[in-house]
Motif scaffolding. Sequence first.
Motif, PDB file in Angstrom:
ATOM      1  N   ARG A   1       0.008  -1.726  -5.296  1.00 21.89           N
ATOM      2  CA  ARG A   1      -0.337  -0.483  -4.989  1.00 21.89           C
ATOM      3  C   ARG A   1       0.340  -0.030  -3.989  1.00 21.89           C
ATOM      4  O   ARG A   1       1.210  -0.829  -3.346  1.00 21.89           O
ATOM      5  N   THR A   2       0.361   1.247  -3.816  1.00 18.39           N
ATOM      6  CA  THR A   2       1.153   2.017  -2.634  1.00 18.39           C
ATOM      7  C   THR A   2       0.315   1.705  -1.420  1.00 18.39           C
ATOM      8  O   THR A   2      -0.723   2.149  -1.300  1.00 18.39           O
ATOM      9  N   VAL A   3       1.088   1.183  -0.381  1.00 16.84           N
ATOM     10  CA  VAL A   3       0.543   1.100   0.843  1.00 16.84           C
ATOM     11  C   VAL A   3       0.717   2.166   1.792  1.00 16.84           C
ATOM     12  O   VAL A   3       1.843   2.926   1.772  1.00 16.84           O
ATOM     13  N   THR A   4      -0.443   2.419   2.710  1.00 22.35           N
ATOM     14  CA  THR A   4      -0.192   3.703   3.463  1.00 22.35           C
ATOM     15  C   THR A   4      -0.412   3.514   5.046  1.00 22.35           C
ATOM     16  O   THR A   4      -0.366   4.171   5.731  1.00 22.35           O
ATOM     17  N   SER A   5      -0.893   1.994   5.184  1.00 21.39           N
ATOM     18  CA  SER A   5      -1.111   1.584   6.257  1.00 21.39           C
ATOM     19  C   SER A   5      -0.611   0.199   6.528  1.00 21.39           C
ATOM     20  O   SER A   5      -0.280  -0.434   5.473  1.00 21.39           O
ATOM     21  N   TRP A   6      -0.902  -0.504   7.746  1.00 20.17           N
ATOM     22  CA  TRP A   6      -0.452  -1.777   7.969  1.00 20.17           C
ATOM     23  C   TRP A   6      -1.037  -2.634   6.880  1.00 20.17           C
ATOM     24  O   TRP A   6      -2.161  -2.806   6.625  1.00 20.17           O
ATOM     25  N   THR A   7      -0.022  -3.277   6.207  1.00 23.23           N
ATOM     26  CA  THR A   7      -0.387  -4.190   5.070  1.00 23.23           C
ATOM     27  C   THR A   7       0.607  -5.050   5.105  1.00 23.23           C
ATOM     28  O   THR A   7       1.950  -4.964   5.249  1.00 23.23           O
TER      29      THR A   7
END
Length: 377
Positions: free
Chosen positions: A351-357
């Motif tokens: 998936r597309t990450v938008t925060s710390w991953t």
Amino acid sequence: MNTITAVTSPCPPAGLPVATAPSVRTPAGLVGNTPLLWVGEPFAAPGRGFWAKLEGANPGGIKDRTALYMVQAACDRGELLPGAPIVESTSGTLGLGLALAGNAFGHPVTVVTDPGMEPMMSSLLAAYGATVHVVAEPHPVGGWQQARRDKVAELLAARPDTWCPDQYHNPDNVAAYRPLAHELVAQLGRIDALVVSVGTGGHSAGVGSALRDFFPDLKVVGVDTTGSTIFGQPAAPRLMRGLGSSIHPRNVAYHLFDEVHWVAAPEAVWAARRLARCHYATGGWSVGAVALTARWLAGVLPAEARIAAIFPDGPQRYTGTVFCETYCREHGLLCHFPPDAPQEIAHPRERTVTSWTRCTTVTDPLADLTHTPAVRR
């Protein structure tokens, strides 16, 4: 690559301390042998912490190392003729390094950047004698990064003797960082984990591969930014500069990484500002992202694990961004407290990450047509 003659001085008069820092005859001699700082409480949990390699102690930052090395190597091979111009795309730090190298080896330097470069950095580059070109529009697919590279190609075509180091794909960009790894070994003796930001791929590949020669079981943790394509995420607009990419640099050594972390801009800002308040040592986007990741790693590895984190620069160029209240408010970067641990995904394309991953499957996006993990060598 540079031969620097240190100044030897007689013993000081009785009662005065003996100098421990070298005296050098050229600015290039100030590059390297940067200090380590222990970052523990209160930034990290009680009894935990990591060692930060403060590359901001170089005159311009970590890329002083590779600028000097790439220029010297090109001169030695006859690719860069005496007095010929140097031109390169940069978001900032390499520009400072090339200005230093141009001064050291006698070459005019032109840097191509974009409107995201801090005004202070543009002024500083000009003060150091570099010519600064600012591209006006992003490339429709490759963003500002590709737009900069297109302008570099235009400048190269206009004057055939001009040389471009091509930091994204030049193997000298990797080789330049072996001395940094050797400094870490000399300073720490044993290193169990390395936390390093990834942009052009140079210092992560150079330091990581050299340290693996000493410590085969070394854990290498790469730190990227959300919106970067390096580790297989889709491209998106990015505030953070100095790490991440809209292209796929060939210098990235995917097989070295045990895991990758993507960090968002508000999280990096929180960590950079917290470092400044707690430890009087900090830097910009890359430093904040690396520090946040190293802080977490120090809490999950055994207490005796020795973690080295590379801080690529200092805070000076970020007074108008990371450390500017107005800028941070306008971009929604304040009052974002990161979680205690990153989110987890099984594969970069999950998936597309938008925060710390965090992801422990590291792949080369260009070669990974079957989702096969990169093989550690």
